[in-house]
Design a protein around this motif. Sequence first.
Motif, mmCIF file in Angstrom:
data_model
loop_
_atom_site.group_PDB
_atom_site.id
_atom_site.type_symbol
_atom_site.label_atom_id
_atom_site.label_comp_id
_atom_site.label_asym_id
_atom_site.label_seq_id
_atom_site.Cartn_x
_atom_site.Cartn_y
_atom_site.Cartn_z
ATOM 1 N N ASP A 163 0.833 -1.213 0.000
ATOM 2 C CA ASP A 163 0.000 0.000 0.000
ATOM 3 C C ASP A 163 0.864 1.257 0.000
ATOM 4 O O ASP A 163 0.606 2.221 0.746
ATOM 5 N N GLN A 164 1.921 1.228 -0.800
ATOM 6 C CA GLN A 164 2.860 2.343 -0.979
ATOM 7 C C GLN A 164 3.619 2.704 0.301
ATOM 8 O O GLN A 164 4.185 3.791 0.400
ATOM 9 N N ASN A 165 3.660 1.798 1.241
ATOM 10 C CA ASN A 165 4.457 1.980 2.458
ATOM 11 C C ASN A 165 5.684 1.065 2.386
ATOM 12 O O ASN A 165 5.541 -0.147 2.169
ATOM 13 N N PRO A 166 6.890 1.625 2.553
ATOM 14 C CA PRO A 166 8.108 0.798 2.429
ATOM 15 C C PRO A 166 8.357 -0.041 3.684
ATOM 16 O O PRO A 166 8.156 0.407 4.813
ATOM 17 N N TYR A 167 8.820 -1.254 3.451
ATOM 18 C CA TYR A 167 9.201 -2.169 4.527
ATOM 19 C C TYR A 167 10.465 -2.908 4.093
ATOM 20 O O TYR A 167 10.842 -2.901 2.915
ATOM 21 N N GLN A 168 11.069 -3.552 5.054
ATOM 22 C CA GLN A 168 12.199 -4.427 4.738
ATOM 23 C C GLN A 168 12.264 -5.560 5.750
ATOM 24 O O GLN A 168 11.898 -5.400 6.916
ATOM 25 N N SER A 169 12.723 -6.705 5.281
ATOM 26 C CA SER A 169 12.865 -7.884 6.134
ATOM 27 C C SER A 169 14.240 -8.495 5.895
ATOM 28 O O SER A 169 14.716 -8.551 4.753
ATOM 29 N N THR A 170 14.858 -8.943 6.967
ATOM 30 C CA THR A 170 16.152 -9.616 6.868
ATOM 31 C C THR A 170 15.903 -11.098 6.609
ATOM 32 O O THR A 170 15.360 -11.802 7.460
ATOM 33 N N PHE A 171 16.294 -11.565 5.427
ATOM 34 C CA PHE A 171 16.050 -12.958 5.063
ATOM 35 C C PHE A 171 17.201 -13.871 5.455
ATOM 36 O O PHE A 171 17.037 -15.088 5.518
ATOM 37 N N TYR A 172 18.389 -13.302 5.706
ATOM 38 C CA TYR A 172 19.520 -14.136 6.133
ATOM 39 C C TYR A 172 20.465 -13.302 6.976
ATOM 40 O O TYR A 172 20.822 -12.177 6.621
#
Length: 259
Positions: free
Chosen positions: A166-175
């Motif tokens: 919904d046009q909101n930036p996110y980030q996730s650490t995959f490793y």
Amino acid sequence: MALKNVRVFFLALLFLSSSLLQVARCQVGSDVEPTEAVEEVGDLGIVGEDAQDFGDENFSPAPGVNTVCVFPKNGARVVPAGEETELLVGMKNDAGDSTLNVIAIKASIHLPFDHQLLVQNLTAQAFNNASVPASAQATFPYIFAVSKFLQAGTFDLVGTIIYEIDQNPYQSTFYNGTIEVVEAGNFLSIESVFLVTLAISLLVLLGAWIRGQIKNLSKKTKRAPKVEVGTKTTDASMDEWLQGTAYTQSLSSKSKKKK
């Protein structure tokens, strides 16, 4: 003289080896040579490393989004220095009814004992048309290469995937784990050459010292004590000085008795 020449040669060889080792280590922090942007036709729409500058801005992970990382055919996570390594990032979108749009994948290399010590920023791979619908999952490839000057050893790889909902930036650490960096196609490393050279120099110096000690010992054993052989001479001046004394009288009386 020979031992002195060996010492001078050893010091010069040690200085040269140390200089080569220092130069090689100084090059570890250099950047990786730029690779050409990857352009593929497909649903993912991989753009390449120069498509967008993501800077150092960090975002929080979106609730309901799960990630997983797999090194295909590389369970030991061995990464040859200077060569490309591929990993797969799996995502599952359980964040609601909204579609998840993947923006980019980036990663970095850190020292295992302190993540604040950055070793290398790896190539960021941007995506153009990569999305994950609600309650769906998808896999995204990420190809990276560590510096060919990086010293072989164990390092920590931190990989992050950046996306929008919904046009909101996110980030996730995959490793966030260890990888084993090895030298690609090199039989001997700089450290190995230095250690072998140092060992040979020490052996040469030790052999020269032992040889010198043996020579000194053999010279000492060959020396014979000097023995003076000859007739006893009488000093005439000494005889004149002793005439008329008790010493000469005793000598004359002894000679008369012998007769």
